[in-house]
Every structure is written in C-alpha cells, then in structure tokens.
Motif scaffolding. Structure first.
Motif, PDB file in Angstrom:
ATOM      1  N   ASP A 117     -12.087  21.362 -24.444  1.00 13.61           N
ATOM      2  CA  ASP A 117     -11.485  21.272 -23.109  1.00 13.61           C
ATOM      3  C   ASP A 117     -10.592  22.473 -22.830  1.00 13.61           C
ATOM      4  O   ASP A 117     -10.545  22.984 -21.705  1.00 13.61           O
ATOM      5  N   GLY A 180      -9.330  18.397 -16.071  1.00 14.21           N
ATOM      6  CA  GLY A 180      -7.881  18.304 -15.960  1.00 14.21           C
ATOM      7  C   GLY A 180      -7.200  19.588 -16.389  1.00 14.21           C
ATOM      8  O   GLY A 180      -6.258  20.065 -15.726  1.00 14.21           O
ATOM      9  N   MET A 181      -7.666  20.178 -17.495  1.00 12.55           N
ATOM     10  CA  MET A 181      -7.107  21.448 -17.947  1.00 12.55           C
ATOM     11  C   MET A 181      -7.368  22.551 -16.924  1.00 12.55           C
ATOM     12  O   MET A 181      -6.485  23.389 -16.658  1.00 12.55           O
ATOM     13  N   ILE A 184      -4.873  22.335 -14.066  1.00 15.29           N
ATOM     14  CA  ILE A 184      -3.545  22.803 -14.457  1.00 15.29           C
ATOM     15  C   ILE A 184      -3.500  24.326 -14.485  1.00 15.29           C
ATOM     16  O   ILE A 184      -2.576  24.957 -13.944  1.00 15.29           O
ATOM     17  N   PRO A 223       2.555  24.885 -19.840  1.00 15.44           N
ATOM     18  CA  PRO A 223       1.787  23.743 -19.321  1.00 15.44           C
ATOM     19  C   PRO A 223       0.459  23.541 -20.029  1.00 15.44           C
ATOM     20  O   PRO A 223       0.004  22.400 -20.180  1.00 15.44           O
ATOM     21  N   ILE A 224      -0.165  24.621 -20.481  1.00 15.16           N
ATOM     22  CA  ILE A 224      -1.453  24.492 -21.175  1.00 15.16           C
ATOM     23  C   ILE A 224      -1.275  23.746 -22.497  1.00 15.16           C
ATOM     24  O   ILE A 224      -2.051  22.836 -22.828  1.00 15.16           O
ATOM     25  N   THR A 227      -0.545  20.029 -21.824  1.00 19.00           N
ATOM     26  CA  THR A 227      -1.772  19.328 -21.440  1.00 19.00           C
ATOM     27  C   THR A 227      -2.686  19.128 -22.640  1.00 19.00           C
ATOM     28  O   THR A 227      -3.312  18.073 -22.797  1.00 19.00           O
ATOM     29  N   LEU A 230      -1.566  16.209 -24.791  1.00 12.76           N
ATOM     30  CA  LEU A 230      -1.821  14.907 -24.180  1.00 12.76           C
ATOM     31  C   LEU A 230      -3.314  14.597 -24.069  1.00 12.76           C
ATOM     32  O   LEU A 230      -3.680  13.460 -23.773  1.00 12.76           O
ATOM     33  N   THR A 231      -4.159  15.597 -24.298  1.00 17.64           N
ATOM     34  CA  THR A 231      -5.605  15.375 -24.280  1.00 17.64           C
ATOM     35  C   THR A 231      -6.078  14.681 -25.545  1.00 17.64           C
ATOM     36  O   THR A 231      -7.019  13.876 -25.516  1.00 17.64           O
ATOM     37  N   ARG A 296       6.689  18.615 -23.348  1.00 14.98           N
ATOM     38  CA  ARG A 296       6.800  18.910 -21.917  1.00 14.98           C
ATOM     39  C   ARG A 296       8.255  19.136 -21.524  1.00 14.98           C
ATOM     40  O   ARG A 296       8.573  20.090 -20.804  1.00 14.98           O
TER      41      ARG A 296
END
Length: 305
Positions: A117, A180-181, A184, A223-224, A227, A230-231, A296
C-alpha cells in the motif's frame, strides 16, 4: 560589457542552499518526534508489545518441542498445563505453538499489505497531486471506482481464480487498500507543491521526478508513516476475519482466525481454544492502533485536540 563579480552570483547560491536545506525534514524534527513519542507511555508500551510479538513469533516456534500441525488424538482438548501452556485443540495440537505460528501469518499479511500500500499509494498520490488538473481527476476517479468495490467480493473472486492462501489474501487487500495512502499523499503534495523551496528547486532545473521524490515526499513523511502504522492492524483484522469465515488460509496452517473458528463451537466446554487467539487478535490490533495514535500526536501535536 560589465564584468561579472562574485556578488552577482550570491542570490543564486543562497537559493540553492535554501532549497537543499528545506527539501527534506531535518534531523531535529525527527528528534522532536522521538522525544514526544517517548513522553507518551501508552504508545511506548504498545511499541514494546509489538516488538516483543515480532520477536516471539520468529523465535518461539523454533524453541518449543511441539509443532503446529502434528496431531495427538490421545491428548486432545487438554487444559492449559505445564506441558501445554495454552492447552490443546480437538486434534491434540498444541495451542501455544499454533498461536505463535498464527502470529507469523498475521504479521506477514499486515506488514506485507502495508508495504505494498505504501509503494503504490505514494507513487499514485504523488503523481496525481503534483500534476493536478486532468491527470489528477482521472487518477483519483479511477481510485474511487476501485474503492467502491467491496474487498470481500474481491476475495471471493480471487478464491475462484487462485488458490486460497496468504498470497491471495495479501493481493485481495492491496487491490483497494492503497487508495487511503494515495489520498493522504495527494493532499500533502497539493499543500507543498507551491511552497518556496519547491519553486526554488524548479528554478534550478529539477525535473518532475526529482521534485516529487526528493523534495515533496520527504516533507510528507510524517502523515505517511502514521497512515502506514494504522494500515497494519486493519490488514491483520481483515486476515483474521477472512480466515474465520473460511476464506483465508486453509488447514493445517495455523491462523488466529481459523483457530477462533475452530474454537467457537467448543467455547462452552473448552474455552481456552477460543480465548487465547481472541486475546492475541484484540491485543495486537489495540497495540498497533495505540502506537499509531501516539505516533500521529508526536508527528503533529496539534492533532492531539
């Protein structure tokens, strides 16, 4: 003709130094992130749990005398004891050994799906956000179409074409999981591409690939990474759910989902067969989510509110 002196070139050299200094986050930024992360005790405990889980999943199956697939009908459904710490199942297989082998499957699916992802999402979102306009519109509408397809339907279709297994689950999760990635990354690129350091790099002759992957993506790493963290729990839960309903890995391979499915009918008489895999599923997903939340907050303390 007027002679060119050193002073004539000073503005260009300043712009070059500024572009090189701002093109990626400084070490002090990541030092601050680590400092804020260490202050979050819940996130640190979660990180330690995740690290211990990974180490145990690798080491424990090699140290225990039992294996995850050998049956022993004379010792089936034994209660937890010194010989079998988590008891045995209906075929006499050691639940403790199967738990750690199942951890390998879950972590393999979670980390592999998150990595794929990351690669696809960063490239797709970076290109869409940088070029904008019609390119952005076409790429993101294609992503929206894929996102509208239920992943359970994708899994069922893949099971018809391919053999059930870990590879099929990873493929099914990554067909739509990267969207989703990509969103972002696209949002971050749209915010950064008109910043001064990007304009300075462009004026110095940087091409699109260099601007995206050397200047823009490094400044969107915060942010990457959040994310990405959380993936992993989402992929672990998806693998457990698919294995629980019979669309994941097949016997005799041990998976937390298949163990929960096998232990559910015997919950009344042999509760340990369902309790232990359910606890590990819940604790692992909770640890990854808490660590992602802490990361985060460390990357951007303004999001804490």
């Amino acid at each position: 003709m007027q002679n060119l002196t050193k002073e004539h070139f000073e503005p260009i050299s300043v712009d070059l130094r500024q572009a090189e200094a701002i093109k990626r986050p400084s070490l002090s930024f990541w030092s601050d992130v680590w400092r804020r992360l260490k202050m979050n005790k819940v996130a640190m405990i979660s990180m330690i749990f995740i690290a211990a889980l990974i180490v145990c999943a690798i080491v424990v199956p090699w140290l225990t005398p039992q294996d995850y697939f050998t049956t022993d009908l004379a010792g089936k459904n034994k209660k937890p004891s010194a010989e079998h710490w988590f008891g045995t199942d209906d075929l006499g297989r050691d639940v403790f050994e199967r738990i750690w082998y199942g951890a390998r499957i879950s972590l393999q699916v979670g980390l592999a799906a998150a990595f794929i992802d990351l690669i696809i999402g960063v490239i797709w979102g970076g290109i869409a956000g940088f070029y904008g306009g019609r390119v952005d519109e076409m790429m993101m509408r294609f992503a929206d179409i894929l996102f509208a397809i239920p992943y359970l339907l994708v899994v069922i279709l893949l099971m018809v074409v391919l053999e059930p297994g870990v590879g099929t689950i990873i493929l099914a999760l990554t067909i739509t999981g990267w969207i989703g990635m990509a969103r972002i990354v696209r949002g971050q690129i749209l915010q950064l591409k008109n910043q001064e350091f990007v304009l300075a790099a462009r004026s110095l002759g940087a091409d699109a690939n260099r601007l995206i992957f050397k200047h823009l993506i490094p400044n969107a790493l915060g942010p990457i990474i959040v994310t990405l963290s959380l993936t992993v729990p989402s992929a672990i839960f998806a693998e457990s759910f698919l294995s629980f309903i019979g669309l994941g890995v097949s016997a005799p391979i041990a998976s937390w989902g298949t163990m929960s499915n096998e232990g559910l009918p015997a919950m009344k008489y042999y509760p340990w067969r369902l309790t232990f895999p359910a606890i590990f599923i819940s604790m692992t997903i909770l640890a990854f989510n808490l660590f992602g939340d802490g990361l985060r907050d460390a990357v951007d303390p303004r999001l804490r509110k």
